[in-house]
Enzyme design. Sequence first.
Site, PDB file in Angstrom:
ATOM      1  N   CYS A 174       0.843  -1.197   0.000  1.00  0.00           N
ATOM      2  CA  CYS A 174       0.000   0.000   0.000  1.00  0.00           C
ATOM      3  C   CYS A 174       0.878   1.246   0.000  1.00  0.00           C
ATOM      4  O   CYS A 174       2.106   1.163   0.024  1.00  0.00           O
ATOM      5  CB  CYS A 174      -0.938   0.017   1.206  1.00  0.00           C
ATOM      6  SG  CYS A 174      -0.058   0.158   2.780  1.00  0.00           S
TER       7      CYS A 174
ATOM      8  N   ASP B  94       6.767  26.393 -34.366  1.00  0.00           N
ATOM      9  CA  ASP B  94       7.809  26.962 -35.212  1.00  0.00           C
ATOM     10  C   ASP B  94       7.464  26.601 -36.655  1.00  0.00           C
ATOM     11  O   ASP B  94       7.055  25.471 -36.928  1.00  0.00           O
ATOM     12  CB  ASP B  94       9.168  26.385 -34.816  1.00  0.00           C
ATOM     13  CG  ASP B  94      10.311  27.091 -35.509  1.00  0.00           C
ATOM     14  OD1 ASP B  94      10.296  28.327 -35.535  1.00  0.00           O
ATOM     15  OD2 ASP B  94      11.203  26.397 -36.026  1.00  0.00           O
TER      16      ASP B  94
ATOM     17  N   ASP C 203      15.689  25.368 -30.764  1.00  0.00           N
ATOM     18  CA  ASP C 203      14.668  26.082 -29.999  1.00  0.00           C
ATOM     19  C   ASP C 203      14.769  25.814 -28.503  1.00  0.00           C
ATOM     20  O   ASP C 203      13.793  25.976 -27.776  1.00  0.00           O
ATOM     21  CB  ASP C 203      13.270  25.658 -30.484  1.00  0.00           C
ATOM     22  CG  ASP C 203      13.087  25.883 -31.971  1.00  0.00           C
ATOM     23  OD1 ASP C 203      13.449  26.965 -32.437  1.00  0.00           O
ATOM     24  OD2 ASP C 203      12.600  24.973 -32.652  1.00  0.00           O
TER      25      ASP C 203
ATOM     26  N   CYS D  37      48.745 -13.584 -11.045  1.00  0.00           N
ATOM     27  CA  CYS D  37      48.969 -13.755  -9.608  1.00  0.00           C
ATOM     28  C   CYS D  37      47.743 -13.303  -8.836  1.00  0.00           C
ATOM     29  O   CYS D  37      46.772 -12.810  -9.412  1.00  0.00           O
ATOM     30  CB  CYS D  37      50.198 -12.963  -9.151  1.00  0.00           C
ATOM     31  SG  CYS D  37      49.968 -11.177  -9.289  1.00  0.00           S
TER      32      CYS D  37
ATOM     33  N   CYS E 244       3.564   1.609   2.628  1.00  0.00           N
ATOM     34  CA  CYS E 244       4.806   0.888   2.332  1.00  0.00           C
ATOM     35  C   CYS E 244       5.719   1.762   1.479  1.00  0.00           C
ATOM     36  O   CYS E 244       6.933   1.793   1.673  1.00  0.00           O
ATOM     37  CB  CYS E 244       4.506  -0.414   1.586  1.00  0.00           C
ATOM     38  SG  CYS E 244       3.451  -1.561   2.485  1.00  0.00           S
TER      39      CYS E 244
END
Length: 823
Positions: free
Chosen positions: A15, A504, A710, A87, A18
């Site tokens: 819920c 535009d 723009d 190594c 939580c």
Amino acid sequence: MSEKQLTLPVIGMTCANCVAAVERNAKKAEGVTDAAVNFASEKVTVTYDPDVAGGAAVTSDVIERIRRAGYDVPTAEIELPLVGMTCTNCANTIERRLNKTEGVLEASVNYANERATVRYTPGAVTRADLVAAVRKAGYDVVETTAGEDPFDAEAAAREAEIAHQKKRLTVGIIFTLPLFIISMGRDLGLLGDWANALWVDWLLFLLATPVQFYVGWDYYTGAYKSLRNGSANMDVLVALGSSVAYFYSVAVLLFKTAGSHAIGHHLYFETSAVIITLIVAGKLLEARAKGRTSEAIKKLIGLQPKTARVVRDGQELDIPVAEVVTGDLLRVRPGEKIPVDGRVIDGRSSIDESMITGESLPVDKKIGDAVIGATINRQGLLTIEASNVGRDTVLSQIIRMVEQAQGSKAPIQRVVDRVAAWFVPAVILIALVTFVIWYMATGDFVTALLRLVAVLVIACPCAMGLATPTSIMVGVGKGAEYGILFKNSAALEEAHRLDAVILDKTGTITRGQPAVTDVITNYELRMTNADQMLRLAAAAERGSEHPLGEAIVREAEMRGLALPQPEAFEAIAGHGIAATVDGQRVLVGNRRLMEREGVHLNGLGERAEALEAAARTTMWVALDGEAAALIGVADTIKEGSADAVAAMHKLDLQVIMMTGDNQATAEAIAREAGIDRVFAGVLPGDKAGYVKKLQDEGLRVGMVGDGINDAPALAQANVGLAIGTGTDVAMETADVTLMRGDLRSVPQAIHLSQATMRNIHQNLFWAFGYNVVLIPIAAGVLAPFAWAPDFLRELSPILAAGAMAFSSISVVTNALRLRRVKL
């Protein structure tokens, strides 16, 4: 250093409380500045400062705190076969590098068997990221010839959770059904005297106990963890409500066994069992429905090709697509998916880009053209050079945008969160007050107790928590199917409030590929050779990238004119260009350029006005300070632009065009497209100012542009919409990205926003209305009224549990209706 984000899946939330608990605990991790949980997708997005704590440390700390809070984060483990170690120090070096990788929880390298075992968080890191980390350390990973699908830990965890719910429900039904039949049959007098025997009461106890403590155990543990963290969630309500009925019945049974009816004689074992079983059934259906809300993102992820055919050393090799690197040559046969973004270097074909842009018609591709990964090669054999791979492909960016948008919190959700934080404590208080009032009014302990149980189990914080995020997830996913990408849920919410949309002109309303229609020379100066004027203007424009300049160059090339190389080229923003051609100073631009340079117009003004009245963009050409010619250029309106404007009018939007063209040309285009208002002669740097001007008029403004040129205007607008096609659009620059390059996407995006917000309001009305109406009914406010039905005057806890289980399912189901919205 700027802040970073990581997203983790979370399991166990039931819920909105939580959600608050997970957020609160995640924020306590060192370096974390913010945490936001999406209840619908069950993910937490954590923002942290890398200067304070590294990504691995933050991931581990957040996961540990979430788990301490009573929830879980699924993890996965992978083994990498290594080469190049000599190594133990080599192993330590790789181990340190892997442990510093964001998303890695723990890495261990065994030098003896030359393997690295890595525990990581799915979604935060991929196998390719781990391989890259090993290679950065100076070592390598053995690669397989065919790619393998990574283990989807999150999906597996979700499936395991659903399987667990199914098992609980099965056990619940097995024990609850006979318990309910015997109890109801006895209460209704259908079973005879034997049903009233004491052994039957003990049988009911034996049937109810597994339901209470096996089927309902998750609610007890969830309630304990919630209370331990100083909060209360749905588990608290269910555990309290069912426990009151169960333990009261146990007490009555013990008294009856001892021969006493001091605290009553009626048992309510069936009430506690049915409450738990109904709520488990509801949670199972809810989990399945929630899974359907993320179908859009699953489809997008499913589009990703698994392998690529790479050409190396003259040979074709099939490799996992994750191993493709920038610059690789890829061979794509007809019918195959293009693996990654790239550029065609050989071949010709038509490409189906519908899955990315929403454009249904195939797009022709030739050498030099860009192609998008996951699109389908329909015809010819193509050789492609990879340009964007991994997380940089268009599809990966789309998936990332959709995930971020689905995971973000809409502003309206913050109000819900504040209410939800106090909801469960308020319900518990109401239940206690209800018990006290009914006990004092009637003196009947059992009646008061049943009222208390009904109030506890009918309250549903889940519906409130799911109301907004489920609609957002479905709405964002629906948009992605149409090439409409919302950057976040705030943009999706804000778009429905717009009053005006600024468009535009060039490339948005018009095709952006103007063509020369007229070349008018100056007879007064006896400059009558139109080709000569066009040649000089085109030569000067060779250095320009402006669409009008390109149109002039294109026309000159079509006429076969030889163009000399310009000298001293200068671009004058918002005015035009200047250059030296054949020893003459050539100016090409608008009338403002002529006035700025003090050019004599030589009687061409009236001719220019006539061109502009005919919807031509007029380019002035001046030679050595004298106006020599006019070049008329027309940019035709895109197919669908007029339809898009009409659709926006139907949405009660004012449509405005903004252009650098003169007023007459702009108005001619506006008339053709049906636009309401025109801002003409606008310089590039002034676009944001015009947006602000409209906002000062009290309008909420949407700005539609290419997302690159723009950017200031898009940022100033209430909602910025970047429109382009495929790889041409900058996704991060605007609130909404329209991948199709079709203006009709604008009203579709706004319509989708309106539909989504309408759906959210419906969900919130139901979620709040359900609790506001039914909690008082459960408390018994209708009891004094004879006109009310008996089942409402004395609401059974069983009916209350059924209503509670139905409420959250109804919210998710309503959100799923958005998938059927027609755009």
